[in-house]
Scaffold this active site. Sequence first.
Site, PDB file in Angstrom:
ATOM      1  N   VAL A  39      37.953  40.123  39.697  1.00  0.00           N
ATOM      2  CA  VAL A  39      36.852  40.454  39.585  1.00  0.00           C
ATOM      3  C   VAL A  39      36.460  40.585  37.995  1.00  0.00           C
ATOM      4  O   VAL A  39      35.248  40.412  37.401  1.00  0.00           O
ATOM      5  CB  VAL A  39      36.747  42.160  40.036  1.00  0.00           C
ATOM      6  CG1 VAL A  39      35.413  42.782  39.729  1.00  0.00           C
ATOM      7  CG2 VAL A  39      36.692  41.996  41.420  1.00  0.00           C
ATOM      8  N   VAL A  76      35.610  36.982  36.928  1.00  0.00           N
ATOM      9  CA  VAL A  76      34.182  36.611  37.419  1.00  0.00           C
ATOM     10  C   VAL A  76      33.310  37.235  36.600  1.00  0.00           C
ATOM     11  O   VAL A  76      32.241  36.925  36.078  1.00  0.00           O
ATOM     12  CB  VAL A  76      34.120  36.704  38.663  1.00  0.00           C
ATOM     13  CG1 VAL A  76      32.537  36.298  39.271  1.00  0.00           C
ATOM     14  CG2 VAL A  76      34.969  35.981  39.397  1.00  0.00           C
ATOM     15  N   GLU A  77      33.297  38.700  36.416  1.00  0.00           N
ATOM     16  CA  GLU A  77      32.095  39.602  35.894  1.00  0.00           C
ATOM     17  C   GLU A  77      32.157  39.352  34.246  1.00  0.00           C
ATOM     18  O   GLU A  77      30.956  39.162  33.990  1.00  0.00           O
ATOM     19  CB  GLU A  77      32.648  41.084  36.046  1.00  0.00           C
ATOM     20  CG  GLU A  77      32.510  41.422  37.657  1.00  0.00           C
ATOM     21  CD  GLU A  77      31.210  41.511  38.208  1.00  0.00           C
ATOM     22  OE1 GLU A  77      30.044  41.078  37.374  1.00  0.00           O
ATOM     23  OE2 GLU A  77      31.039  41.644  39.411  1.00  0.00           O
ATOM     24  N   SER A  78      33.006  39.227  33.457  1.00  0.00           N
ATOM     25  CA  SER A  78      32.767  39.257  32.073  1.00  0.00           C
ATOM     26  C   SER A  78      33.829  38.334  31.352  1.00  0.00           C
ATOM     27  O   SER A  78      33.636  37.986  30.167  1.00  0.00           O
ATOM     28  CB  SER A  78      32.944  40.585  31.442  1.00  0.00           C
ATOM     29  OG  SER A  78      34.453  40.999  31.527  1.00  0.00           O
ATOM     30  N   TYR A  92      29.257  34.891  44.836  1.00  0.00           N
ATOM     31  CA  TYR A  92      30.242  35.588  44.246  1.00  0.00           C
ATOM     32  C   TYR A  92      31.209  35.987  45.125  1.00  0.00           C
ATOM     33  O   TYR A  92      32.466  35.955  44.424  1.00  0.00           O
ATOM     34  CB  TYR A  92      29.282  37.056  43.904  1.00  0.00           C
ATOM     35  CG  TYR A  92      30.343  38.139  43.202  1.00  0.00           C
ATOM     36  CD1 TYR A  92      30.430  38.078  41.916  1.00  0.00           C
ATOM     37  CD2 TYR A  92      30.981  39.053  43.993  1.00  0.00           C
ATOM     38  CE1 TYR A  92      31.424  39.147  41.424  1.00  0.00           C
ATOM     39  CE2 TYR A  92      31.748  39.998  43.285  1.00  0.00           C
ATOM     40  CZ  TYR A  92      31.841  40.093  42.263  1.00  0.00           C
ATOM     41  OH  TYR A  92      32.483  40.978  41.498  1.00  0.00           O
TER      42      TYR A  92
END
Length: 237
Positions: A134, A137-139, A224
């Site tokens: 996570v 992918v997120e940051s 996502y």
Amino acid sequence: MVPIAACVAEASAAYHVEQAKIAAIMQNGLPAGVERGGRIGPMGIPVQWLPVFEMMGMQSADVVDDACENIFAGTWILAYVASLQDAGVYGGGSYAARPVHISAQVAERRRAWSQVVQRAAALTGVPAGLIDAVITVESGYQPRAVSSAKAIGMMQLMPRTAAMLGGDPWDAEQNIFMDSRYLAQLARQFNGDLQLTLAAYNAGPAAVTRSGYRIPAFTETRGYVPKVLSLYSSLQQ
């Protein structure tokens, strides 16, 4: 029957993929309803993708038999592969299954934060590999990242969610601990269903329940969920 050209144009607009790229794939495609060599329909989609589309709420029979549905599904795959490349994950070829790689910069940051991820996993019960995926992918493990929707930090925590959880989302460690707790809450809410948990994390739990406990029909969310799952399977610690 909708003309094929109209289907291509609509799929191109929906997933931001150039029509020329779709047309290039279709040159080696098959008629709707035809399977040959493990590939199906106008976009020549590998049959291994059918369970993914089922998970997303698309019927396999439609992807196989309906030319427009096949074009939409194949275009989604093109957009998905492009999103992996944008995140630093490399995969050559439009549909080929291959190992997942991350950029050297992300790999270095990932190693630097691995102990914090492990502590968050121990405190919340969320697998370290899932937290890792996570964050990647997120940051890309960037503590000061801010999205256009004002999501904050490593795990892109929304201010409203941060207020609910209590803590400082600008503190990188707190951000990871807070969002890992949030993932644990969502997993309990959706009975451990990982796909729905990730969909709720991205789109909000209300969107998942309104969609009949299926992945909402949002382009971002439908990209996502498999992206995180792919990374989770490859990056587990």
